[in-house]
Enzyme design. Sequence first.
Site, mmCIF file in Angstrom:
data_model
loop_
_atom_site.group_PDB
_atom_site.id
_atom_site.type_symbol
_atom_site.label_atom_id
_atom_site.label_comp_id
_atom_site.label_asym_id
_atom_site.label_seq_id
_atom_site.Cartn_x
_atom_site.Cartn_y
_atom_site.Cartn_z
ATOM 1 N N SER A 134 0.849 -1.203 0.000
ATOM 2 C CA SER A 134 0.000 0.000 0.000
ATOM 3 C C SER A 134 0.878 1.244 0.000
ATOM 4 C CB SER A 134 -0.888 0.023 1.242
ATOM 5 O OG SER A 134 -1.567 1.260 1.336
ATOM 6 N N TYR A 147 -1.413 -0.322 10.461
ATOM 7 C CA TYR A 147 -1.550 -0.556 9.016
ATOM 8 C C TYR A 147 -0.323 -0.032 8.268
ATOM 9 C CZ TYR A 147 -3.719 -0.855 4.402
ATOM 10 O OH TYR A 147 -4.002 -1.170 3.087
HETATM 11 N N1 LIG Z 1 -8.769 -0.624 -1.231
HETATM 12 C C1 LIG Z 1 -7.700 0.142 -1.171
HETATM 13 O O1 LIG Z 1 -7.770 1.359 -1.422
HETATM 14 C C2 LIG Z 1 -6.365 -0.445 -0.828
HETATM 15 C C3 LIG Z 1 -5.255 0.417 -0.850
HETATM 16 C C4 LIG Z 1 -4.009 -0.087 -0.552
HETATM 17 C C5 LIG Z 1 -3.850 -1.426 -0.269
HETATM 18 N N2 LIG Z 1 -4.927 -2.238 -0.243
HETATM 19 C C6 LIG Z 1 -4.698 -3.643 0.081
HETATM 20 O O2 LIG Z 1 -5.350 -4.454 -0.870
HETATM 21 C C7 LIG Z 1 -5.690 -5.711 -0.267
HETATM 22 C C8 LIG Z 1 -7.153 -6.018 -0.521
HETATM 23 O O3 LIG Z 1 -7.934 -5.014 0.112
HETATM 24 P P1 LIG Z 1 -9.401 -4.611 -0.367
HETATM 25 O O4 LIG Z 1 -9.439 -3.153 -0.486
HETATM 26 O O5 LIG Z 1 -9.826 -5.466 -1.491
HETATM 27 O O6 LIG Z 1 -10.200 -4.945 0.981
HETATM 28 P P2 LIG Z 1 -11.430 -5.912 1.279
HETATM 29 O O7 LIG Z 1 -12.508 -5.713 0.284
HETATM 30 O O8 LIG Z 1 -11.721 -5.700 2.713
HETATM 31 O O9 LIG Z 1 -10.816 -7.361 1.055
HETATM 32 C C9 LIG Z 1 -9.898 -7.924 1.932
HETATM 33 C C10 LIG Z 1 -9.782 -9.388 1.604
HETATM 34 O O10 LIG Z 1 -8.822 -9.977 2.473
HETATM 35 C C11 LIG Z 1 -9.402 -11.127 3.085
HETATM 36 N N3 LIG Z 1 -8.825 -11.326 4.401
HETATM 37 C C12 LIG Z 1 -8.733 -10.440 5.419
HETATM 38 N N4 LIG Z 1 -8.190 -11.018 6.492
HETATM 39 C C13 LIG Z 1 -7.948 -12.306 6.157
HETATM 40 C C14 LIG Z 1 -7.392 -13.408 6.860
HETATM 41 N N5 LIG Z 1 -6.981 -13.297 8.126
HETATM 42 N N6 LIG Z 1 -7.292 -14.594 6.211
HETATM 43 C C15 LIG Z 1 -7.723 -14.717 4.938
HETATM 44 N N7 LIG Z 1 -8.239 -13.717 4.221
HETATM 45 C C16 LIG Z 1 -8.347 -12.519 4.839
HETATM 46 C C17 LIG Z 1 -10.895 -10.812 3.151
HETATM 47 O O11 LIG Z 1 -11.623 -12.016 3.179
HETATM 48 P P3 LIG Z 1 -12.361 -12.625 4.473
HETATM 49 O O12 LIG Z 1 -12.803 -11.479 5.324
HETATM 50 O O13 LIG Z 1 -13.471 -13.424 3.873
HETATM 51 O O14 LIG Z 1 -11.315 -13.474 5.117
HETATM 52 C C18 LIG Z 1 -11.099 -10.115 1.813
HETATM 53 O O15 LIG Z 1 -11.271 -11.069 0.803
HETATM 54 C C19 LIG Z 1 -5.326 -5.572 1.213
HETATM 55 O O16 LIG Z 1 -4.068 -6.140 1.455
HETATM 56 C C20 LIG Z 1 -5.274 -4.066 1.406
HETATM 57 O O17 LIG Z 1 -4.458 -3.702 2.487
HETATM 58 C C21 LIG Z 1 -6.182 -1.777 -0.514
#
Ligand SMILES: NC(=O)c1ccc[n+]([C@@H]2O[C@H](COP(=O)([O-])OP(=O)(O)OC[C@H]3O[C@@H](n4cnc5c(N)ncnc54)[C@H](OP(=O)(O)O)[C@@H]3O)[C@@H](O)[C@H]2O)c1
Length: 255
Positions: A134, A147
Amino acid sequence: MRVFITGASSGIGEALARYYARQGATLGLVARRSELLQTLAAQLDVPAAIYALDVRDAEALTQATADFIQKYGVPDIVIANAGVSRGTLTESQQDIAAFKAIMEINVLGLVHTFQPFIAGMKQRGSGSLVGIASVAGIRGLPGAGAYSASKAAAIAYLESLRVEMQKIGIVVTTIAPGYIKTPMTDVNTYRMPFLMDAGIAAAKMAKAISAKRRFVVIPWQMGWLARFMRFIPPFLWDWALRNAPKKAHLDWDWL
Ligand SMILES: NC(=O)c1ccc[n+]([C@@H]2O[C@H](COP(=O)([O-])OP(=O)(O)OC[C@H]3O[C@@H](n4cnc5c(N)ncnc54)[C@H](OP(=O)(O)O)[C@@H]3O)[C@@H](O)[C@H]2O)c1
């Protein structure tokens, strides 16, 4: 093509699964919420093995890896995308558990995801390991110490791994998203510059992976901001973020 994705039940991971399914890839999909994975797999027109597990559980990932390899072979691409983001404050004693959980999921989760695939990729002499970090890992963000620290650790870890893997033909790509529209960002009440649709972001990520990019920020506008962030001195950073909005403290059931 075979692609293994963690965090596939929502947001970026789900968008990546849908993108690679459209390319005809065979998929391995990991997350804790199995019903969401089942619904997703049923909508995809490709073979998709689902693994309902927590990325903190190294043994469960080892078993999932063995099952996937036995069914379909060693994947071409492994994307460690699972992650959590919550507001944390060091002064709050109850946040210590959140600090631990965020570090375990966002950092050790990467190690647990990649480790069991390396032997097979090494033997074949090819493969891509992709970590979703990120822009929050580039400088410390107030109210998000856990984070930011976890994503800074992810960036450094992925760089170590990239150098280790280069001689054995395994490519490591670090992707640092800015703001992508997913359930993770839907809870933010502040303005999110350059907010990007998850489907568009997934296509750009896939392009960076196939181009074997080492480090990429998506969207590109955030990439320029990240370059600037990296170089401004600490006193200017402190001044610029003195009134920055903080990520909300949310529910604790995810711990
Ligand atoms: N959205 C943004 O703007 C953004 C920006 C920078 C980085 N990111 C990164 O991108 C990645 C995906 O984020 P997102 O925005 O798509 O968020 P999201 O919609 O909340 O998705 C997060 C995913 O991670 C899974 N997850 C969380 N904890 C877990 C665990 N302990 N074991 C297995 N699976 C787990 C969740 O599935 P379950 O809850 O079903 O386990 C879900 O599928 C993350 O690493 C986040 O930090 C996102």
